[in-house]
Design an enzyme around this catalytic site. Structure first.
Site, PDB file in Angstrom:
ATOM      1  CG  ASN A   1      42.284  54.192  46.412  1.00  0.00           C
ATOM      2  OD1 ASN A   1      41.312  54.751  46.905  1.00  0.00           O
ATOM      3  ND2 ASN A   1      42.210  53.432  45.325  1.00  0.00           N
TER       4      ASN A   1
ATOM      5  CG  LEU B   1      47.006  36.193  50.381  1.00  0.00           C
ATOM      6  CD1 LEU B   1      46.927  34.680  50.603  1.00  0.00           C
ATOM      7  CD2 LEU B   1      45.718  36.870  50.816  1.00  0.00           C
TER       8      LEU B   1
ATOM      9  CG  HIS C   1      37.481  44.456  46.402  1.00  0.00           C
ATOM     10  ND1 HIS C   1      38.495  43.733  45.811  1.00  0.00           N
ATOM     11  CD2 HIS C   1      36.332  44.107  45.772  1.00  0.00           C
ATOM     12  CE1 HIS C   1      37.970  42.956  44.864  1.00  0.00           C
ATOM     13  NE2 HIS C   1      36.675  43.171  44.823  1.00  0.00           N
TER      14      HIS C   1
HETATM   15  C1  GRF Z   1      41.964  50.318  43.401  1.00  0.00           C
HETATM   16  O1  GRF Z   1      40.912  50.134  42.503  1.00  0.00           O
HETATM   17  C2  GRF Z   1      41.720  49.525  44.657  1.00  0.00           C
HETATM   18  O2  GRF Z   1      40.372  49.353  44.936  1.00  0.00           O
HETATM   19  C3  GRF Z   1      42.366  48.203  44.353  1.00  0.00           C
HETATM   20  O3  GRF Z   1      43.489  48.506  43.562  1.00  0.00           O
HETATM   21  C4  GRF Z   1      43.266  49.733  42.893  1.00  0.00           C
HETATM   22  C5  GRF Z   1      44.448  50.604  43.173  1.00  0.00           C
HETATM   23  O4  GRF Z   1      44.362  51.803  42.455  1.00  0.00           O
HETATM   24  N1  GRF Z   1      42.691  47.488  45.543  1.00  0.00           N
HETATM   25  P1  GRF Z   1      45.309  53.023  42.833  1.00  0.00           P
HETATM   26  O5  GRF Z   1      46.724  52.542  42.659  1.00  0.00           O
HETATM   27  O6  GRF Z   1      45.010  53.403  44.234  1.00  0.00           O
HETATM   28  O7  GRF Z   1      44.932  54.105  41.870  1.00  0.00           O
END
Ligand code: GRF
Length: 208
Positions: A30, A104, A121
């Site tokens: 991400n 947090l 999420h």
């Molecule tokens: C993702 O599934 C996101 O929704 C969650 O943690 C994961 C992180 O994945 N908060 P990446 O490290 O971005 O591949």
């Protein structure tokens, strides 16, 4: 009143300054989606830093390979709140995106960036969130629920896990024969579209 005090800037020419905070366990996918969208000009943002708990975690390696600045702030260190604030100030961050950060945030950070901290999420909140709901556990819970669809959620961050205001969601079906792994892969593709889109929408609506 035009602009928001300390964040006031020329909204037509200056990209918003965005810090990404990652955790030790993430892949950084991400984070990379945000970096690539900003570098491609699809997002009116500059990723001013990616902050992680130590320099050798996978996400920070990916950030460096993609020419994004990085900083280290260790959440287990007692000076973490001050260190994080200092990095964010030095990099002039205006927005914070959490990406695979499972903790947090310190209260000082929440106070300094009201309504400017986002998290992603991998489910349709308000269902399937809260303490301990991360990784494959989320998708296992979706499968157990019998829900016919799932997706991802971008929400504002507050002092409780996954409870801040929901600002953006994308949906996909849960298919017969899905496993938590197949569901995770389908949702992850959505996440990579959703995070840049949600951030773009917020930046543009705030006028920075
Ligand atoms: C993702 O599934 C996101 O929704 C969650 O943690 C994961 C992180 O994945 N908060 P990446 O490290 O971005 O591949």
């Amino acid at each position: 009143m035009a602009g928001i005090g300390r964040f006031r800037r020329n909204r037509n020419t200056m990209p918003a300054k965005v810090a990404i905070i990652v955790g030790s366990k993430g892949r950084g996918s991400n984070m990379l989606a945000l970096i690539e969208a900003s570098q491609a000009g699809d997002l009116p943002a500059e990723i001013v830093t990616v902050i992680g708990p130590s320099a050798d975690i996978p996400s920070l390696q990916v950030a460096r390979e993609n020419q994004a600045p990085t900083d280290v702030a260790d959440p287990t260190d007692e000076t973490y709140p001050e260190r994080l604030l200092s990095v964010l100030k030095e990099r002039q961050a205006e927005w914070i995106c959490l990406a695979g950060y499972l903790r947090l945030l310190p209260a000082q950070i929440l106070q300094r960036f009201p309504n400017r901290i986002l998290n992603i999420h991998p489910a349709l909140l308000p269902k399937f969130g809260g303490p301990g709901m991360y990784g494959l556990r989320v998708h296992e819970a979706v499968l157990s629920s019998g829900d016919a669809e799932t997706g991802c959620t971008i929400h504002l961050v507050n002092e409780r896990y996954d409870e801040g205001k929901i600002i953006f969601q994308l949906r996909c079906p849960v298919l017969d024969g899905d496993t938590s792994e197949s569901l995770a892969a389908r949702v992850l593709k959505l996440e990579h579209q959703a995070y840049p889109a949600a951030l773009k929408q917020l930046i543009e609506s705030h006028g920075r």
